[in-house]
Design a protein around this motif. Structure first.
Motif: not given
Length: 335
Positions: A140-149
């Motif tokens: 979940v965190f990786l999806v979040y960080q990639n989308y935030q980027s």
């Protein structure tokens, strides 16, 4: 698995950093019983790196967010007070964890943008995370960080990395309101400054656009260095920048802008030599964003037409009769 996929779909539907943050915390809070989650903002104040909770889960299971400026948040603590997290950030790590005296387990996941950790997600529960929980949380965190980027990329000027013009109104409306009658030389308020590089066309014409771009990047770097973490800096296109100074007195705003002007004048730009900037600023209240920006631009144009390389305050110019105030009527400004 279906609720998790639904949460991920909802998370990536947002086009706003704060709503995205609230959505990911809501998703993480559902990954176990008695799980507490927080999003910690990382910022620097007076040379010290601090953290403060920006969003967090409540006992009722809701996610709430803080609306105060970071430096005014009484819950802010020094990063050094969390040595595990501090060491993780220092080595540019992906995660840190701690088991407290009461047996509670805390997992920290720094959120990186480029080479800077600007936030951190914190997950705490009464016992150690299971391998399944950790795998889900990490995913979940990786999806979040990639989308935030991706969101951040869409909001940034490609050349300087500053916020772009389309983000201005949203950032403007997020600033804490200040009563117009409360703002004075010694009382905090919000201020909007328009900064323009003097004779920038001559730089492009004489040295070429590559050197012109280097000048823009170096000026942007000075803007980052000279203003605080709670201030917002935008490139509006061409050679114009806009600065939104938050919770500063008029004297502080004037002083910060004067330091910027002097810093640019003293800097030796490669090949170019010396350049200067003209700056106009206005109080960021008493009108819509476009009206406030118009006042700052009026002060800027006055500075450019009367010698350049100077800082001018719209309020001073109106009071002295050197500018006439615009009269706003609904969506039309009358001159």
């Amino acid at each position: 698995m279906k609720p998790l996929l639904q949460n991920l779909a909802e998370m990536t539907a947002h086009r706003d950093h704060l709503r995205l943050e609230v959505s990911v915390l809501s998703t993480l809070a559902q990954q176990g019983r008695n799980v507490n989650v927080r999003a910690l903002e990382i910022f620097v104040h007076r040379g010290e790196t601090l953290l403060r909770p920006r969003s967090w889960s409540t006992a009722e299971g809701r996610i709430v967010s803080s609306d105060c400026d970071p430096i005014e948040d009484t819950q802010a603590v020094a990063l050094a007070q969390l040595p595990e997290l501090a060491q993780c950030i220092a080595r540019e790590g992906k995660s840190a964890e701690r088991i407290g005296p009461d047996g509670r387990h805390t997992l920290w996941l720094p959120v990186w943008l480029g080479d800077r950790a600007h936030a951190c997600l914190e997950i705490t529960q009464p016992k150690r995370l299971t391998r399944h929980q950790r795998d889900v949380i990490t995913g979940v965190f990786l999806v979040y960080q990639n989308y935030q980027s991706l969101l951040d990329y869409s909001e940034r000027d490609a050349l300087t990395g500053l916020l772009n013009r389309k983000t201005f109104e949203e950032q403007f409306t997020r600033q804490p309101p200040v009563a117009a009658e409360a703002v004075g030389e010694d009382t905090p308020g919000n201020w909007l400054a328009a900064v323009d590089i003097d004779h920038f066309k001559r730089v492009n014409d004489r040295f070429g656009h590559l050197y012109g771009d280097e000048v823009l990047i170096l000026v942007a770097n000075q803007l980052r260095t000279l203003f605080r973490s709670q201030d917002r800096i935008f490139r509006f296109g061409g050679e114009e920048f806009v600065v939104l100074l938050r919770a500063a007195t008029l004297a502080q705003a004037r002083g910060a802008l004067e330091r910027l002007r002097a810093s640019v004048e003293a800097h030796a730009f490669p090949q170019i030599g010396g350049i200067t900037v003209s700056i106009g600023f206005a109080a960021a209240h008493g009108g819509a964003p476009v009206e406030i920006l118009g006042r700052a631009d009026q002060a800027l144009y006055y500075a450019k037409e009367n010698g350049r390389n100077q800082v001018r305050f719209y309020g001073d110019l109106v009071e002295s009769g050197q500018l006439r105030a615009r009269v706003a009527h609904d969506e039309v400004e009358l001159f």
